[in-house]
Each structure stands twice: as structure tokens, then as C-alpha cells.
Design a protein around this motif. Structure first.
Motif, PDB file in Angstrom:
ATOM      1  N   UNK A 104       0.840  -1.207   0.000  1.00  0.00           N
ATOM      2  CA  UNK A 104       0.000   0.000   0.000  1.00  0.00           C
ATOM      3  C   UNK A 104       0.872   1.252   0.000  1.00  0.00           C
ATOM      4  N   UNK A 105       1.830   1.325   0.939  1.00  0.00           N
ATOM      5  CA  UNK A 105       2.551   2.593   1.090  1.00  0.00           C
ATOM      6  C   UNK A 105       4.044   2.404   1.357  1.00  0.00           C
ATOM      7  N   UNK A 106       4.593   1.231   1.035  1.00  0.00           N
ATOM      8  CA  UNK A 106       6.005   0.970   1.328  1.00  0.00           C
ATOM      9  C   UNK A 106       6.971   1.896   0.625  1.00  0.00           C
ATOM     10  N   UNK A 116      -6.390   7.810  10.745  1.00  0.00           N
ATOM     11  CA  UNK A 116      -7.275   7.651   9.583  1.00  0.00           C
ATOM     12  C   UNK A 116      -6.548   6.911   8.470  1.00  0.00           C
ATOM     13  N   UNK A 117      -5.314   7.353   8.211  1.00  0.00           N
ATOM     14  CA  UNK A 117      -4.505   6.713   7.182  1.00  0.00           C
ATOM     15  C   UNK A 117      -4.245   5.253   7.513  1.00  0.00           C
ATOM     16  N   UNK A 118      -3.944   5.004   8.800  1.00  0.00           N
ATOM     17  CA  UNK A 118      -3.641   3.632   9.210  1.00  0.00           C
ATOM     18  C   UNK A 118      -4.860   2.738   9.055  1.00  0.00           C
ATOM     19  N   UNK A 119      -6.038   3.307   9.397  1.00  0.00           N
ATOM     20  CA  UNK A 119      -7.270   2.527   9.232  1.00  0.00           C
ATOM     21  C   UNK A 119      -7.520   2.228   7.761  1.00  0.00           C
ATOM     22  N   UNK A 120      -7.286   3.242   6.915  1.00  0.00           N
ATOM     23  CA  UNK A 120      -7.512   3.061   5.484  1.00  0.00           C
ATOM     24  C   UNK A 120      -6.581   1.974   4.941  1.00  0.00           C
ATOM     25  N   UNK A 121      -5.320   2.011   5.415  1.00  0.00           N
ATOM     26  CA  UNK A 121      -4.366   1.006   4.951  1.00  0.00           C
ATOM     27  C   UNK A 121      -4.803  -0.381   5.409  1.00  0.00           C
ATOM     28  N   UNK A 122      -5.244  -0.451   6.649  1.00  0.00           N
ATOM     29  CA  UNK A 122      -5.706  -1.699   7.220  1.00  0.00           C
ATOM     30  C   UNK A 122      -6.842  -2.299   6.399  1.00  0.00           C
ATOM     31  N   UNK A 123      -7.773  -1.427   5.962  1.00  0.00           N
ATOM     32  CA  UNK A 123      -8.921  -1.903   5.185  1.00  0.00           C
ATOM     33  C   UNK A 123      -8.456  -2.491   3.849  1.00  0.00           C
ATOM     34  N   UNK A 124      -7.512  -1.789   3.193  1.00  0.00           N
ATOM     35  CA  UNK A 124      -7.004  -2.289   1.916  1.00  0.00           C
ATOM     36  C   UNK A 124      -6.294  -3.625   2.120  1.00  0.00           C
ATOM     37  N   UNK A 127      -8.762  -6.360   2.612  1.00  0.00           N
ATOM     38  CA  UNK A 127      -9.442  -6.662   1.351  1.00  0.00           C
ATOM     39  C   UNK A 127      -8.550  -7.524   0.452  1.00  0.00           C
ATOM     40  N   UNK A 128      -7.274  -7.147   0.362  1.00  0.00           N
ATOM     41  CA  UNK A 128      -6.363  -7.875  -0.521  1.00  0.00           C
ATOM     42  C   UNK A 128      -6.070  -9.279   0.011  1.00  0.00           C
ATOM     43  N   UNK A 129      -5.966  -9.394   1.344  1.00  0.00           N
ATOM     44  CA  UNK A 129      -5.753 -10.719   1.932  1.00  0.00           C
ATOM     45  C   UNK A 129      -6.941 -11.627   1.609  1.00  0.00           C
ATOM     46  N   UNK A 130      -8.143 -11.052   1.679  1.00  0.00           N
ATOM     47  CA  UNK A 130      -9.334 -11.842   1.363  1.00  0.00           C
ATOM     48  C   UNK A 130      -9.341 -12.205  -0.122  1.00  0.00           C
ATOM     49  N   UNK A 131      -8.910 -11.254  -0.964  1.00  0.00           N
ATOM     50  CA  UNK A 131      -8.933 -11.491  -2.411  1.00  0.00           C
ATOM     51  C   UNK A 131      -8.038 -12.655  -2.823  1.00  0.00           C
ATOM     52  N   UNK A 152       0.885 -16.148  -2.856  1.00  0.00           N
ATOM     53  CA  UNK A 152      -0.385 -15.444  -2.672  1.00  0.00           C
ATOM     54  C   UNK A 152      -0.159 -14.087  -2.016  1.00  0.00           C
ATOM     55  N   UNK A 153       0.683 -14.085  -0.972  1.00  0.00           N
ATOM     56  CA  UNK A 153       0.935 -12.837  -0.256  1.00  0.00           C
ATOM     57  C   UNK A 153       1.614 -11.819  -1.177  1.00  0.00           C
ATOM     58  N   UNK A 154       2.541 -12.304  -1.992  1.00  0.00           N
ATOM     59  CA  UNK A 154       3.240 -11.387  -2.895  1.00  0.00           C
ATOM     60  C   UNK A 154       2.281 -10.835  -3.951  1.00  0.00           C
ATOM     61  N   UNK A 155       1.336 -11.664  -4.376  1.00  0.00           N
ATOM     62  CA  UNK A 155       0.338 -11.181  -5.345  1.00  0.00           C
ATOM     63  C   UNK A 155      -0.550 -10.131  -4.670  1.00  0.00           C
ATOM     64  N   UNK A 156      -0.959 -10.413  -3.426  1.00  0.00           N
ATOM     65  CA  UNK A 156      -1.772  -9.432  -2.690  1.00  0.00           C
ATOM     66  C   UNK A 156      -1.001  -8.128  -2.524  1.00  0.00           C
ATOM     67  N   UNK A 157       0.286  -8.244  -2.225  1.00  0.00           N
ATOM     68  CA  UNK A 157       1.161  -7.082  -2.086  1.00  0.00           C
ATOM     69  C   UNK A 157       1.166  -6.270  -3.381  1.00  0.00           C
ATOM     70  N   UNK A 158       1.288  -6.987  -4.507  1.00  0.00           N
ATOM     71  CA  UNK A 158       1.360  -6.300  -5.802  1.00  0.00           C
ATOM     72  C   UNK A 158       0.025  -5.650  -6.154  1.00  0.00           C
ATOM     73  N   UNK A 159      -1.084  -6.237  -5.671  1.00  0.00           N
ATOM     74  CA  UNK A 159      -2.407  -5.691  -5.995  1.00  0.00           C
ATOM     75  C   UNK A 159      -2.787  -4.520  -5.095  1.00  0.00           C
ATOM     76  N   UNK A 160      -2.078  -4.378  -3.961  1.00  0.00           N
ATOM     77  CA  UNK A 160      -2.503  -3.432  -2.931  1.00  0.00           C
ATOM     78  C   UNK A 160      -2.471  -1.981  -3.397  1.00  0.00           C
ATOM     79  N   UNK A 161      -1.645  -1.686  -4.393  1.00  0.00           N
ATOM     80  CA  UNK A 161      -1.617  -0.310  -4.897  1.00  0.00           C
ATOM     81  C   UNK A 161      -2.658  -0.119  -6.003  1.00  0.00           C
ATOM     82  N   UNK A 162      -3.498  -1.115  -6.199  1.00  0.00           N
ATOM     83  CA  UNK A 162      -4.549  -1.110  -7.214  1.00  0.00           C
ATOM     84  C   UNK A 162      -4.036  -0.756  -8.604  1.00  0.00           C
ATOM     85  N   UNK A 163      -3.077  -1.552  -9.095  1.00  0.00           N
ATOM     86  CA  UNK A 163      -2.562  -1.307 -10.441  1.00  0.00           C
ATOM     87  C   UNK A 163      -3.544  -1.854 -11.477  1.00  0.00           C
ATOM     88  N   UNK A 164      -3.386  -1.440 -12.726  1.00  0.00           N
ATOM     89  CA  UNK A 164      -4.228  -2.015 -13.774  1.00  0.00           C
ATOM     90  C   UNK A 164      -3.491  -3.127 -14.495  1.00  0.00           C
TER      91      UNK A 164
END
Ligand SMILES: Nc1ncnc2c1ncn2[C@@H]1O[C@H](COP(=O)(O)OP(=O)(O)OP(=O)(O)O)[C@@H](O)[C@H]1O
Ligand SMILES: [Mg+2]
Lengths: 279, 297
Positions: A104-106, A116-124, A127-131, A152-164
Motif C-alpha cells: 500500500x505505502x512501502x 485515519x490513514x492507518x485505518x484506510x491502509x488496514x482496510x485495503x 481486502x487484498x488478503x481476502x482477495x 499469494x501474499x506477494x500477489x496481494x502485495x502487488x495488488x494493494x496499490x490497485x494497479x491495472x
């Protein structure tokens, strides 16, 4: 050879388009004239033997290597990238969810202190862990997870910035049959649900046949691109390798076999193709 | 022995002891925080090199009549720059570069210590304090410098710690997210140079690495979370330094009575004891998925 033709004009949903891309490394031409396009929600397999240039091509698309010919166009919004052979050390003080959080923000300087930011990151992260079906082992030390779980974790990591665009370098390496099938199914689902275009490399087409919308086949420094059935054919691959190659189906599996010749060059090709046979 | 018996009379009212506790504690925190990344980046050897070449700077500073700390800092920055220059072009040769820098530096140190002993024959204590630290003779003027340098190093780590974690997953992955590897590497080396210089000033140039990598290596066995690893390493470091100071103070009455044993000996021994102790129960602790229900970042 329709398979090598330049893809259709860029549509709104094209996330990545290459035209005539050539790459030289250490003064040696590794790739030449690579052209293909990838759409959102599509899965493309980047297939080739060891040393065919899969990693090189992915690095060029990511922007880690500069091509010396051709153009690369990428949709805005960044890329998600999982390099080949990521070694997650058992001593890394990171839980699986921390790795996804870095997605998300590494890349940002400083610390994230705002609640607020931490909560937002937590939500993402959740979501990605579930995905990627990783919620069950989210708290585990990442270096102690199995290869399939780490992938799986690395894929979730890569998806966390919501790339296309999602680029995965050999995500199936070192996985047993079961884990391989799980990760392949996951990749197909993620592509559809998250609407990302996925390009993943592998040395064998077979595990990917069920999810691949198209194949980019690398051999002899060149690429053939198109639907699997149109590319993985004797005529197309023989032209690519520059020597006779047979594609046969055995028990529902596609096997690529180099025809035997006395030609020394073709012998080299035998070696290259053999890895496609191994699995 | 009871706590009352362990703490000898006058411990907390002794000026040099209070200064040692303050600076030692601060330095322990900084080296622990920087050291976590030293271990993750597998740059212990670079850290060791910066500490040992510190003897060059420390002895040169002694010759010039300034506090060795400034010599440590100056030489560590120069050496860090040299390692970085070689390491950038050939990452695989970073250790080699560090080794060469180390050899050259120690040669000069030998010369400077020799010159120092020739020009002022009463300076035998100088080489000891450069090699093995001088935590009990840190003057009040140095305390504020040490605290300021510590704050600077911590700020650098706060600035790029998260990016270093991303790099520790895979450099290409970090680069794909726009992380500038060279910049992050240079900032880290700067923090490392400061941390090692501070450790050299307190427990000695040749022992600095122990404080740099010992507490982090201990912490990395105890926790799987980055924030907690930083806290645990700091606690281990501070415990080793403070206990070391206490034992050294106590040792005044130990044989051969009349002189204190060196603090550095106790600190390094305690660091090792903590590290070994962490090897024992950890496997069971870690296997238990306790934090599953909570899981804040
Ligand atoms: N860092 C490098 N510098 C110079 N040449 C390189 C470098 N890395 C790879 N090459 C060359 O580029 C060519 C393609 O390598 P690449 O790693 O892209 O192949 P690959 O298809 O990913 O192989 P593998 O299946 O083994 O991962 C090879 O001939 C290799 O020798
Ligand atoms: Mg590769």
C-alpha cells in the motif's frame, strides 16, 4: 503468420501495449521485434525456456530495463510486480499482512502516524488478503509460510496499490501440483474481479491453459502472440525457433518437441525446448 | 544477590555514571534501530568496517587534540562514501570494498597511535579509550553532541525505514514502486556511520559491531513484527549497556581491587548472553499464533 502481427489499435481497456520492442544486454541482443497488447481483466502467459528472455521482457515493461528499440505503452496507475525468486527470509520481521501493507505505502518516505490513514491502509490490506484467500495466515511470519502461501501474499502485495497491470515472474516455480492449480485459479479470479491485466511467465503452457486468454511465446529472441491454439502450433513455433518443432497433444497435455537433426544449432534448440517437456 | 546489594552505594549520585547511563542508553537505542536494518540488509561487515576504521579517525582526532567522536564520525562518513561508490557499481563487491577500506584505515590507525604515543608518552590511555570506549569519561560538552547525532540518525531511519523494508523483500520490487535504491542506500549508510561512531565513542571502535548487530539479531528471533523488532532491539541494547555500566561500577571492589573492570567487556558479554538466551524458548513462542485475533500493524 497472423500470430506475430501488431495488435489492434489501443482501446480504452488496453493496459499495456508493446510494439517492435528490442532489448540488448551486455551487448548481446536478447529480444527483438516483440509486439503484443494486454487488456484489463485478461490473463496472458509469457512462455519460454530458460534464458528465453521472460524476466528481461517483464523488467522492460516494469521500467527496470530500457529497451533499445520499439515502444511500450502502459495504462496510468502503476504496475504490480512480483519478481522471480523472491526469497523471504525466515528472519524477516514481517507478518504476511505487513508485506501486503508495504504494497500500500512501502514506497513512501516517513512514517504513517495518522489513525485515519492507518485505518484506510488496514482496510485495503484486509481486502487484498481476502482477495487471495490468505486471511487465515495473515498473522504468520511471512518467511515461514509455504511457497504457495508466499506467492499469494506477494500477489496481494502487488495488488494493494490497485494497479491495472500485474506482472508475475514465474509464480508457479517450486510449487507442487496442488499449489500450482490453486495459484492459477487465483490469478484467473483476481484478473476478473480486480479488472487487472495479468502477464505471468512460465516455462510450460500446460498449467496455464485453463486461465490464459492469450500466450506470448518467446524463442530465439522473438515472440509469437495470440490465442494459445493459434500460437502453440508446429508451424508457428518452428518459425520462431528457426528449426523444426513439433507440437503434439498427449493425454490432454500440450507437448513441444524439437525434431531431431544433426545440425548443432538445432541441438541447442533441443535443450531449450526440453524444459517445456519436463513437466 | 538482592537489588540493593547489586547497586553499590553512590551509583545514582555519581556524575560520570549518570552521564554514562544517559549517553549509553541513547546510543544503545540508535545502534539497535539502525542495526535492525544492518541485519536485514546483510551489511554487518560494512558496519564492522566503519567501526574499526573509526580507530583511524579517533587516533587522528587525538593527535589533533579534539574529541575522538569527531574523528570517528569524519572517518566513518569517508569510509561509508568509499564503500557506497564501489558498491553501487558492483553490489557483489561491497564486502570486498569494505575489506579494502578496513585494511587501509587500520594501517593509518597504527601509525597515528604510534605518533600519539611518541609525542605525548603519557597517552597510553588514549589508545585504550579509542579501541575500547570511554563511556565513564564523556564530558558534559559531549553529551549534547551525542544526543543530537542520535536524533539525526533516528530521523534518517524514520525517513526511509519503510522503503528499506520494501527493498528487503526484493530490490527490483522496490524499484518497480519508484523507490530510488541508491538514495535509500546512501541515507542508510549515513545513519550507519553515525550509529557506529556513537558506539565507538561509548564501547569502543573494535566492539561497536557487537552493539550494532547483537541486540537486533536477538530481537529478530523474538518477534515477527517490524515495530516490535525495533522496540525489542532497543530494550535489549539498553539493558546490556545499563547493566554493563552497573557491573563495571560494582567491579571496583572485585579483584584485583582498586580499579573498575572495563564497561565494554560487560556490555559485549551481556549482548552475547541475551542473544544465546533468545535462541532457547523462541521456537515454541513463535509457533503459537497468539496475535491472530488482534493483528494491528
Ligand atoms: N543481468 C544480466 N546482464 C546481462 N545479461 C543478462 C542478465 N540477465 C540475463 N541476461 C541474459 O538475457 C537473456 C535472457 O535472460 P532472462 O533472465 O530474461 O531469461 P528467462 O526467460 O527469464 O530465463 P529463466 O527461465 O531462467 O528465468 C539470457 O541470455 C541471459 O544470459
Ligand atoms: Mg526469468
Amino acid at each position: 503468420m497472423s500470430a506475430r502481427s501488431v495488435p489492434a489499435a489501443l482501446g480504452a481497456d488496453v493496459v499495456c501495449a508493446l510494439e517492435g520492442v528490442g532489448v540488448t544486454r551486455d551487448g548481446r541482443r536478447v529480444l527483438a521485434g516483440v509486439s503484443f497488447a494486454l487488456r484489463a481483466g485478461e490473463v496472458a502467459g509469457l512462455i519460454g525456456a530458460n534464458g528465453a528472455g521472460k524476466t528481461t521482457l517483464l523488467k522492460v515493461i516494469v521500467g527496470l530495463l530500457a529497451p533499445d528499440a520499439g515502444t511500450i505503452r502502459r495504462a496510468t496507475g502503476g504496475v504490480g510486480y512480483v519478481p522471480q525468486k523472491v526469497l523471504l527470509d525466515a528472519d524477516l520481521p514481517l507478518r504476511a499482512r505487513d508485506v501486503v501493507g508495504l504494497g500500500v505505502d512501502g514506497q513512501r518516505p516517513g512514517l504513517t502516524l495518522s489513525p485515519t490513514r492507518r485505518r484506510a491502509r488496514r482496510a485495503v490490506v484486509d481486502e487484498m488478503l481476502a482477495a487471495v484467500d490468505a486471511t487465515a495466515f495473515a498473522e504468520a511470519r511471512v518467511g515461514e509460510l509455504s511457497g504457495g502461501q508466499q506467492q499469494r501474499i506477494l500477489i496481494a502485495q502487488a495488488l494493494a496499490s490497485r494497479p491495472r497491470l500485474l506482472l508475475l515472474d514465474e509464480p508457479l516455480a517450486n510449487l507442487d501440483l496442488r499449489a500450482e492449480q490453486d495459484v492459477v485459479a487465483l490469478i484467473g479470479r483476481v484478473a476478473r474481479e480486480q479488472g487487472v491485466g495479468v502477464l505471468l511467465s512460465a516455462h510450460d503452457v500446460n498449467p496455464l491453459v485453463s486461465v490464459m486468454d492469450r500466450v506470448v511465446y518467446l524463442a530465439g529472441g522473438r515472440a509469437a502472440c495470440g490465442p494459445t491454439a493459434e500460437v502453440v502450433r508446429s508451424e508457428v513455433l518452428s518459425a520462431l525457433y528457426g528449426s523444426r518443432v513439433d507440437v503434439v497433444e498427449v493425454g490432454g497435455r500440450i507437448v513441444v518437441v524439437a525434431a531431431t537433426t544433426e545440425d548443432a544449432h538445432a541441438h541447442e534448440t533441443d535443450q531449450a525446448v526440453a524444459s517445456g517437456l519436463a513437466t | 544477590m538482592s537489588l540493593g546489594g547489586l547497586i553499590a552505594p553512590g551509583f545514582f549520585s555519581n556524575g560520570p555514571v549518570r552521564a554514562a547511563l544517559l549517553t549509553g542508553g541513547v546510543v544503545a537505542v540508535v545502534t539497535a534501530v539502525v542495526g535492525i536494518f544492518t541485519v536485514l540488509r546483510r551489511q554487518s561487515f560494512a558496519g564492522h568496517t566503519l567501526g574499526e576504521v573509526g580507530t583511524t579517525g579517533g587516533s587522528a582526532a587525538f593527535l589533533a587534540g579534539v574529541n575522538p567522536l569527531w574523528g570517528f564520525v569524519a572517518i566513518a562518513l569517508v569510509a561509508a562514501g568509499a564503500i557506497e561508490l564501489v558498491g553501487v557499481r558492483r553490489p557483489r563487491q561491497r564486502d570486498l570494498a569494505a575489506g579494502l577500506v578496513l585494511g587501509a584505515g587500520l594501517g593509518l590507525a597504527a601509525l597515528f597511535l604510534y605518533l600519539g604515543s611518541v609525542t605525548s608518552p603519557a597517552s597510553g590511555g588514549a589508545s585504550t579509550s579509542i579501541l575500547f570506549g570511554s563511556i565513564f569519561i564523556i564530558g558534559p560538552s559531549m553529551v549534547s553532541s551525542i544526543v543530537a547525532l542520535s536524533a539525526g540518525a533516528l530521523a534518517l531511519i524514520a525517513l526511509c525505514g519503510r522503503r528499506m523494508l520494501l527493498v528487503s523483500l526484493h530490490p527490483d520490487l522496490a524499484a518497480s514502486r519508484g523507490v530510488r535504491l541508491r538514495l535509500v542506500g546512501a541515507i542508510y549508510l549515513l545513519a550507519l556511520a553515525i550509529a557506529v561512531s556513537l558506539a565507538a565513542e561509548t564501547i569502543g571502535a573494535v566492539l561497536a559491531t557487537a552493539l550494532l548487530v547483537g541486540p537486533p539479531a536477538t530481537a529478530l528471533r523474538l518477534t515477527r513484527r517490524p515495530g516490535r523488532a525495533l522496540v525489542a532491539a532497543s530494550l535489549v541494547g539498553v539493558a546490556a549497556v545499563w547493566l554493563g555500566i552497573l557491573l563495571s561500577y560494582d567491579s571496583y571492589t572485585w579483584p584485583p581491587a582498586g580499579r573498575t573492570w572495563p564497561v565494554s567487556f560487560f556490555v559485549v558479554a551481556l549482548v552475547l548472553v541475551f542473544y544465546l538466551a533468545a535462541q532457547l524458548p523462541v521456537r515454541r513462542l513463535r509457533a503459537r499464533p497468539r496475535a491472530r485475533a488482534r493483528g494491528e500493524v
